[in-house]
Design an enzyme around this catalytic site. Sequence first.
Site, PDB file in Angstrom:
ATOM      1  N   HIS A  38      19.707 -34.149 -14.713  1.00 22.67           N
ATOM      2  CA  HIS A  38      19.154 -34.689 -13.653  1.00 22.67           C
ATOM      3  C   HIS A  38      17.604 -34.679 -13.501  1.00 22.67           C
ATOM      4  CE1 HIS A  38      23.231 -35.726 -12.930  1.00 22.67           C
ATOM      5  NE2 HIS A  38      23.524 -34.559 -13.275  1.00 22.67           N
ATOM      6  N   LYS A  77      12.811 -12.202 -13.625  1.00 23.65           N
ATOM      7  CA  LYS A  77      12.354 -11.009 -14.505  1.00 23.65           C
ATOM      8  C   LYS A  77      11.203 -11.431 -15.515  1.00 23.65           C
ATOM      9  CE  LYS A  77      13.458  -8.287 -12.806  1.00 23.65           C
ATOM     10  NZ  LYS A  77      14.349  -8.072 -11.628  1.00 23.65           N
ATOM     11  N   CYS A 115       0.600  -1.132  -0.068  1.00 22.53           N
ATOM     12  CA  CYS A 115       0.118  -0.110  -0.097  1.00 22.53           C
ATOM     13  C   CYS A 115       0.644   1.311  -0.098  1.00 22.53           C
ATOM     14  CB  CYS A 115      -0.890   0.041   1.044  1.00 22.53           C
ATOM     15  SG  CYS A 115      -1.877  -1.466   1.341  1.00 22.53           S
TER      16      CYS A 115
HETATM   17  O1  M6R Z   1      13.408  -3.678  -2.211  1.00 23.45           O
HETATM   18  P1  M6R Z   1      14.048  -4.785  -2.176  1.00 23.45           P
HETATM   19  O2  M6R Z   1      15.452  -4.883  -3.089  1.00 23.45           O
HETATM   20  O3  M6R Z   1      14.516  -5.456  -0.800  1.00 23.45           O
HETATM   21  O4  M6R Z   1      13.137  -5.874  -2.765  1.00 23.45           O
HETATM   22  C1  M6R Z   1      13.347  -7.315  -2.924  1.00 23.45           C
HETATM   23  C2  M6R Z   1      12.677  -7.984  -3.945  1.00 23.45           C
HETATM   24  O5  M6R Z   1      11.284  -7.927  -3.585  1.00 23.45           O
HETATM   25  C3  M6R Z   1      12.676  -7.341  -5.153  1.00 23.45           C
HETATM   26  O6  M6R Z   1      13.955  -7.533  -5.846  1.00 23.45           O
HETATM   27  C4  M6R Z   1      11.640  -8.140  -6.410  1.00 23.45           C
HETATM   28  O7  M6R Z   1      12.292  -9.552  -6.258  1.00 23.45           O
HETATM   29  C5  M6R Z   1      11.605  -7.610  -7.583  1.00 23.45           C
HETATM   30  N1  M6R Z   1      10.440  -7.055  -7.873  1.00 23.45           N
HETATM   31  C6  M6R Z   1      12.095  -8.306  -8.732  1.00 23.45           C
HETATM   32  O8  M6R Z   1      12.159  -7.518  -9.959  1.00 23.45           O
END
Ligand code: M6R
Length: 615
Positions: free
Chosen positions: A511, A492, A12
């Site tokens: 495997h 991604k 949010c």
């Molecule tokens: O803000 P943060 O780097 O801690 O966030 C970690 C993950 O939530 C973030 O990298 C997420 O995996 C991305 N949306 C991927 O693109």
Amino acid sequence: MVQMGRKGKNMCGIIGYSGRLEARQVLVNGLEQLEYRGYDSAGIAQMTKQSVEVTKAVGNVGALKRKLEKKEDVISRCGIGHTRWATHGGVTEENAHPHQFGKVTLIHNGIIENYKKIREEYGKEQFFHSQTDTEIAAMLIDFFYDGNPEEAIWKTVAQLEGSYAFCILFEDIPNVVYCIRRISPLVAAYAEEGAFVASDITALIAYTQDYFVVPEDTILVLTDEKAELHDREGEIVEPDLLHVKWDLTAAQKNGYPHYMLKEIHEQPEALHQTIAPRIKAGIPDFEEDQIPDSIFESVQQIKIVACGTAMHAGLIGKVLIEKRVRIPAEVEIASEFRYASPIIDQNTLVIVISQSGETIDTLASLRLAKELGAVTLGIVNVKGSTIARESDYVLYTHAGPEIAVASTKAYTVQIATLCLLTMRLALVKKTLGRGEINRDFALLKESMECVKRSLLLDPQIQEMTACLTEAKDLFFIGRGIDYALSCEGSIKLKEISYIHSEAYAAGELKHGTISLITEGVPVIAIATQESVFSKMISNIREVKARGALVILITKESMQVEESVFDYHFTIPEIADDYTPIPAAVILQLIAYHTSVRRGLNVDQPRNLAKSVTVE
Ligand code: M6R
């Protein structure tokens, strides 16, 4: 064990305002900037002389704007706004914020874990309109309110378990917003146009670059004349002011169709901003970051803890550190680490990586590591964020605001920062000499330059992705550092294209996984490592023989027969350890164009939000 916000997750975006401008515009603009935090529904409350006017809509801020067009006669200088990422209760107008109870109107980010118990206890069941955990907070504040708003807020939060950032309006207190938070983030500012509060600085950047983090256990009071912090005794608390270097243009699309594409293209600059200030005579230097070499001297093991893309950057860091510094480095998924029994002592360096600096599992892991006596170092993009403030030491990445949910520039600057850290560690630990580090740094710089070359591949990548739009499953394969990069390529692609995808260490395919390779299944093979190149080519032949459609990424000079691939993209000739930065850009563009071709919401993929602030 450190415990915080035990159930669900709720991101949010929230904004509050009191001042001289028309509140509706400030709130709606702010919500548009915050939409990446949640986009199931949105709502605002405008305080007028007569009442508090609430407008809510299911869908994005656009839907809310359309509703507000019919209410242009509502004039207000104070209000609160919310964009929701649903947890408790479906995506409905009743469950959208703001919530009202008696004299109180409120918005909330976080999760109130004991809401059911409170709902039952107070016997007011028939008065609730939503299934949310939030509504009980409005009920409680109204219940305790007898003319003293701060007292009612303190009494309420004393009853709550979980996390919250609240902005509260009292019907009989015109043009004042009260705010309080626990765990969930809130920043505030006072500028020429009035007083502001929001989940993060991107919502305020149109008005100011100076702000402060609202400390826990204080009440923030916004009026048109001030943004003031009060402690439990009502005494004024002086905030610690922060400044961001970027401005509104950095948080806009600036002509790009999506934030993600803009952020992909910002990588050369983001890398430069992150690296350049830390180099002295070709050697990384963290003096200005106030990180003394002495903290590295006694380090015997390293744990890198993070989530998602940040964790994938850590996988690259592990390879570099172990190779150059010769001390064990483990990468831990933060949501696992925090509930495990990690072997950590004062000779352990725990590196936490986070773009937002608010990811709850990473934060809890950081707190656990500190509790166990480790030295902690945060690699964080958002200035003043909780992880940055709580880490013993912090290396800020200077990527500027990252708005798209899919992380791109944050990832490559995290890798570059880990490269610098590796070099400094190697210098302190004497595993590399100054000359070797000079050479290493030159290689890093070269790889950063190559990002521009990868960006030039955009049209060819766009064309190629036509073959991926109908794919149901897709595999990424690589060895060594390319496998680490495969993990990032896979997340991604799946998060924004909704194509099922997995990353495999190429040698592991036989495997089990190879049984999933049938005619036409796309395999993105990353083969940039000289030392395992021929092994990779054999693995690629194996999938090709089973009908896979192969998209191959190699260095320019690597010779490959045409029968091995369907599409071939190359990066320039650079040292093996530094290929991930330019190769990542190719993977980001593949994910981006596949999502666009599938007609999806690239910047706001379903079910996701940018900042995961509760478990
Ligand atoms: O803000 P943060 O780097 O801690 O966030 C970690 C993950 O939530 C973030 O990298 C997420 O995996 C991305 N949306 C991927 O693109």
